[in-house]
Motif scaffolding. Structure first.
Motif: not given
Length: 122
Positions: A37-46, A48-50
């Motif tokens: 999760w953390d790597a995916v949302v960081a790669a997408l620029g999100y 802040h997304l939970r």
């Protein structure tokens, strides 16, 4: 994969589709690690997304599709429909379109034939 899991559990409608490593409820830490999760949302620029935000999105999409609140409540597992209501975030474009439909209805020639005309009240 999802259809296979649904088919395998058709005789057990209350069975979980996905289970944790020990066969029980999936814990959030396991899910976070398994989905990266953390790597995916960081790669997408999100960043802040939970994951819980996806619950809000999913319930809102169900509501936008016309699913009634009492069934949304069941889907979410809420005991109070007011809790479910807090999860719903209407689309501003859809709300504006609803207002446009009302305006068109009030201006229609058929409307003037079947009901009272609009009048200014001071």
């Amino acid at each position: 994969m999802l259809l296979d899991r649904i088919q395998a559990r058709k005789d057990k409608p209350d069975a979980r589709l996905f289970v944790g490593p020990r066969g029980g409820k999936i814990q959030t830490g396991v899910l976070r690690k398994a989905t990266h999760w953390d790597a995916v949302v960081a790669a997408l620029g999100y960043e802040h997304l939970r994951r819980h935000d996806l619950r809000h999105t999913g319930l809102t999409w169900f509501a936008d599709a016309g699913v009634p609140i009492h069934r949304l409540q069941q889907i979410a597992g809420h005991t109070d429909p007011r809790i479910t209501q807090r999860y719903l975030h209407p689309d501003i474009v859809a709300l504006q379109a609803d207002g446009d439909m009302l305006s068109a209805h009030l201006r229609s020639p058929k409307r003037s034939q079947i009901g009272p005309k609009l009048r200014l009240v001071q």
